[in-house]
Design a protein around this motif. Structure first.
Motif, short mmCIF file in Angstrom:
data_model
loop_
_atom_site.label_atom_id
_atom_site.label_comp_id
_atom_site.label_asym_id
_atom_site.label_seq_id
_atom_site.Cartn_x
_atom_site.Cartn_y
_atom_site.Cartn_z
N VAL A 205 0.86 -1.19 0.00
CA VAL A 205 0.00 0.00 0.00
C VAL A 205 0.90 1.24 0.00
O VAL A 205 1.83 1.33 0.80
CB VAL A 205 -0.89 0.03 1.27
N CYS A 227 -3.33 0.74 -3.63
CA CYS A 227 -3.01 -0.64 -3.24
C CYS A 227 -2.93 -1.50 -4.49
O CYS A 227 -3.35 -1.09 -5.58
CB CYS A 227 -4.05 -1.18 -2.28
N HIS A 232 -6.82 -5.66 0.20
CA HIS A 232 -6.44 -4.36 0.77
C HIS A 232 -7.41 -3.27 0.30
O HIS A 232 -7.73 -2.34 1.05
CB HIS A 232 -5.00 -4.02 0.39
#
Ligand SMILES: *Cc1c(COP(=O)(O)O)cnc(C)c1O
Length: 392
Positions: A205, A227, A232
């Protein structure tokens, strides 16, 4: 209905018909600025509020209008991630990353050279929420393995470090973190998301303060979180929705404009900054120059290995001796370099950093951070030269 000219003017003004009256067919190079809190549905049965623009793009303005989603999509593409959320600022992006991945009882790792307000958030609100954030030496590399615990959920990197500019071995840190099952996040603001390919180096990320290089003109506050993984994306999207982190379409429109000139600005800023930094390296008043492209910067070899360029912010450490008052007088005497926070715009800036909490590589009171703008480098050098007299 609203064109009904038999109605009184207050009726005709208040009853909105969003059907355009202007001629159709306008084509321009500019992404339109789409404002809107309410978005309209055809039927009551269609009503839904969903943050996930992949499933239902426009349900409520909070989740993004076409301008906001366009900026997110372009940044995701530039960083080669799968999704990008736009946040109200860089610090909001940092908070979003923590709150998406950490809960009470979790442990996170943060370089002790991280952006100050990130450390402030860690030691303040997050501590109160039961999230333990431990700081680590940014130059730890694979040695981070010794700090990883069963409850370590998140490992932050920020490379170079704020003010002291240490370059981190992100691939080594990411490999160790992944073996322990932690998410790896990177504050990629220095690299503007482009001078360091975060996802190719193992990061999960990324966030950046779009306030800096993407905006590029010191006139907006925005952040981004990108991301590369669907899980995520879900965690970030849900947290962003809970927090109600909306971004202004007007600011996003400025950021979209900034993106178009990011390449030429970064190239010019790199050249001008190197010229100023190299001149400073030869000055008797300067003990060391902390610029990633100079061998005097901790982690310089890693910068050469992993980065494709350098940016406009760096620091100098003055030789021992001048008092705080003299260092302030030096900064005050600068004319082209203005005094203030933030960086990445067209204007050069200077700020002394006294008492930086850097236990591993302390620099005392002598660190001055500089941001080089688009002024001619020769003029900036002349400005620094006349200001050095104030140190004597
Ligand atoms: C400026 C900055 C931020 C915060 O960005 P804002 O938009 O000012 O909130 C975060 N990280 C780094 C490295 C920064 O320089």
């Amino acid at each position: 209905m609203t064109t009904d000219s038999t109605q009184p003017f207050d009726w005709r003004l208040a009853v909105v018909d969003p059907t355009p009256r202007a001629p159709a067919g306008f084509r321009s190079l500019v992404t339109p600025t789409s404002r809107g809190s309410t978005t309209l549905f055809e039927r009551a049965a269609d009503l839904r509020d969903d943050w996930d623009a992949e499933k239902a793009p426009y349900t409520y303005g909070l989740h993004g209008t076409p301008t906001v989603l366009e900026l997110g999509a372009r940044i995701a593409q530039l960083e080669q991630g799968c999704h990008c959320f736009i946040t109200p600022g860089g610090q909001a992006a940092i908070a979003l990353v923590y709150l998406a991945f950490c809960g009470a009882g979790d442990h996170a790792l943060l370089p002790d050279t991280a952006y100050g307000p990130n450390q402030g958030l860690a030691g303040g609100l997050l501590k109160r929420l039961g999230i333990e954030v431990e700081t680590y030496d940014p130059l730890i590399g694979a040695g981070i393995a010794a700090l990883l615990r069963p409850n370590t959920r998140l490992v932050w990197c920020e490379s170079p470090g704020s003010a002291t500019m240490e370059i981190q071995d992100v691939p080594a840190i990411a490999a160790a973190a992944h073996r322990a099952g932690a998410v790896v996040a990177l504050d990629n603001t220095y690299a503007a998301g482009v001078l360091f390919d975060a996802f190719a180096h193992g990061v999960d990320v990324t966030m950046q303060a779009l306030t800096k290089y993407i905006g590029g003109h010191s006139d907006l506050l925005l952040g981004s979180v990108t991301c590369r993984d669907e899980a995520h994306y879900q965690a970030l999207g849900e947290a962003r929705n809970f927090l109600g982190m909306a971004a202004s379409p007007d600011d996003c429109s400025l950021a979209l404009r900034g993106l178009q000139t990011l390449g030429v600005r970064l190239a010019q800023l790199e050249r001008g900054t190197l010229e100023v930094a190299q001149w400073l390296a030869g000055r008797p008043e300067v003990r060391t120059v902390l610029h990633p492209a100079l061998p005097s910067c901790p982690g310089h070899e890693i910068w050469k290995r992993d980065f494709t360029g350098s940016a406009s912010v760096f620091s100098i450490v003055l030789r021992d001796g001048p008092s705080r008052a003299r260092i302030e007088a030096f900064v005050d005497r600068l004319a082209l370099f203005k005094i203030g926070y933030s960086w990445g715009g067209v204007t050069s800036l200077a700020a002394p950093y006294f008492n930086l909490r850097r236990t591993l590589r302390p620099y005392g009171d002598g660190l001055v951070r500089l941001n080089v703008g688009l002024e001619p480098p020769a003029a900036l050098i002349a400005d620094l030269e006349q200001a050095f007299a104030a140190l004597a």
